[in-house]
Each structure stands twice: as C-alpha cells, then as structure tokens.
Design an enzyme around this catalytic site. Structure first.
Site, PDB file in Angstrom:
ATOM      1  CB  ALA A  50       1.379   0.104   0.951  1.00 17.62           C
ATOM      2  CE  LYS A  51       4.774  -1.569   8.251  1.00 16.08           C
ATOM      3  NZ  LYS A  51       3.540  -2.627   8.526  1.00 16.08           N
ATOM      4  NE  ARG A  52       3.583  -0.849  -2.771  1.00 15.28           N
ATOM      5  CZ  ARG A  52       3.240  -0.096  -3.929  1.00 15.28           C
ATOM      6  NH1 ARG A  52       4.170   0.720  -4.444  1.00 15.28           N
ATOM      7  NH2 ARG A  52       1.745   0.035  -4.008  1.00 15.28           N
ATOM      8  N   GLY A  58       7.325   3.729   2.714  1.00 15.91           N
ATOM      9  CA  GLY A  58       7.985   4.220   3.996  1.00 15.91           C
ATOM     10  C   GLY A  58       7.210   3.663   5.099  1.00 15.91           C
TER      11      GLY A  58
END
Ligand code: GLU
Length: 282
Positions: A255-257, A259
């Site tokens: 997920a975005k967290r 990268g």
C-alpha cells in the site's frame, strides 16, 4: 501445456494502476506469449460511480511502458469488440443473460430498498448471523410483481440453498470448497440496469473465449459465484488461477504507506521498464 491460451487483463478504471494489479497483467501476458495465445485487455467499467477520469489512459500507458502489448482490446479492436463493458452493455448482452437466468428460475427481481437492506443487516448483526440478503423477494408471486411494476428493482441470482460444496479447482491452490448455503443471492443487474462485476465478468469471459482466468487472490471468493453462473447459463468454465498479492515488508498488502504503488510513479522517477518487469516477475 495449453497451446494458444486466451487470457485477459480486466482492470476497472478506478485510478492509476497499482503495481500489484499490473503484475497480474504481466502474468497474463507472459502466459499468452508462452503458449502462443492471445492477451486481451478488457475494461470493466460497469460500476459507473467508481470510474476515475484518466484511469483508462493510465492503464494503457502503464501496459505500453512495460511492453505488455495486447492482441485484442481498446485501440486495437478484435473479433469480440467492443472490449469496454459499458459499450458492451449497450448491446444488451448482459440484460439478455439476466433474462435467461430469471426465465429459468435462476434469477429473480428484488425490490428491497436500501433502508430495508440496512434493517435486515442490523437485525442479522443483532442475532449474530452472517450479513446476507435473506431472499425475501424470492417468494413473490406474479401478482406481487405486477403490483410493484415501475418500482426500482434489481435482479438477484437465486443461490442453491443446499447441495454439495462448490469446488473451485485452482491451478495454484488445488481444490477449494465453498458451502453454497453461506453464499448470498448476489445482484446480477443493478437498479440502473448495469450488470454487476459478477455477471459481466462471467458473460464476457465466456463470449471472449477466455481459456484461463489469472487474477489476484482477492477474487477467489467470487469464483464459486462465477461457477454457478457458468452452470446456470450453460457455459463451459475456464481454468482458474488466483495469484497471491504483492506484500510489503510487514506482510500486509502493498500500500501507499510502503512507498509508491502507482506504476507510472516509477516511470516518472526514472526507473527503466525492464527493471520493473524484472521486479514484478520475480
Ligand atoms: N475488474 C476486476 C479488477 O478490477 C477484475 C477481476 C478479474 O480479473 O476477474 O481487478
């Protein structure tokens, strides 16, 4: 090995393609090239509310950047055109399939309002039962239907309420059993007349003569529904292969967290497509 597999990548244009999603495209493309078959791009845009502007362009750009050219699909056409479900919807194919299902008793009209459905869910929660549609519109008589003519309605699949487990024979996982009695009477046609993912997906995989469905693991729980649809519509099911998701270092879904997750972000920061393909393949 299968000769000439017909595989498809069937994204929904809801945003920039996630690397995990493009990996599914890569595996499909590799399998098509490996077997001398065809790689088809189909756009699943029947959930009109979730369509993001520019998403279709990003999907095509991502595939092009990685060199995953498609043999049939938007821009290139093919024997099963159109390849975008909203355009296919206009030809009436999904409505016809839903009509066939209702005529044979495998589907029914449901007039329940969102409020009634919420109430049903709350009641089930209170009774600690799994949330599902309770089938109350299944029992409506001809005259009940006549009395409701002109009201907002959907078409639901009439799930078999008993019977043997539905067995998904998955190429990676082997046989996976699903108890039909825990599956919902899922919606086939929404109140706007558009098909749901399940109906459009099954109809198109059949009409496009897909031999192997290679898709992410998260769709495994939908596959028993698709198998029942194939059976009810008299279609031969394809082979199924559910691919594990890409995980972050913490073993949670990438997920975005963790990268960047958008394929195009990697392109824009200077990664070479070969690096990306190599990373995704391995
Ligand atoms: N439209 C689905 C998606 O966005 C396709 C799933 C499938 O391949 O059946 O991933």
């Amino acid at each position: 090995m299968t000769e000439g597999a017909r595989v498809r990548y069937a994204p929904s244009p809801t945003g920039d393609p996630h690397v995990g999603n493009i990996r599914t495209a890569l595996f499909n493309w590799l399998y098509a090239r490996h077997t001398g078959g065809q790689f088809i791009l189909r756009i699943e845009d029947t959930d009109q509310a979730r369509i993001a502007p520019g998403a279709l362009e990003s999907i095509m750009e991502s595939l092009e950047w990685l060199g995953l050219e498609w043999d049939e699909g938007p821009g290139v056409g093919g024997p099963h055109a159109p390849y975008t479900q909203s355009e296919r919807h206009a030809t009436g194919i999904y409505g016809d399939a839903a009509d066939r299902l209702t005529a044979a008793g495998n589907g029914y009209y449901c007039y329940c309002t969102p409020e009634e459905l919420t109430e049903m869910r709350q009641e089930q929660q209170r009774l600690k039962k799994p949330p599902r549609y309770d089938g109350r519109c299944r029992e409506l008589t001809e005259s009940d239907h006549r009395a409701r003519e002109g009201t907002r309605r959907v078409v639901r699949f009439a799930m078999p309420t008993d019977g043997p487990p539905i067995v998904v024979n998955d190429i990676i996982r082997g046989d996976v059993n699903f108890d039909p009695s825990v599956l919902d009477d899922f919606i086939l046609l929404k109140s706007d007349g558009f098909p749901t993912y399940h109906l459009a997906n099954a109809v198109d995989d059949h009409l496009m003569e897909i031999s192997h469905v290679l898709r992410a693991d998260e769709w495994l729980s939908s596959t028993p529904k698709h198998l029942l649809l194939y059976r009810a519509l008299g279609y031969e099911p394809p082979h199924f292969c559910h691919l594990p998701l890409i995980l972050g270092p913490d073993r949670a879904r990438l997920a975005k967290r963790h990268g960047a997750t958008s394929v195009l972000d990697y392109r824009d920061t200077g990664y070479l497509p070969e690096v990306m393909v190599n990373f995704l393949a391995l």
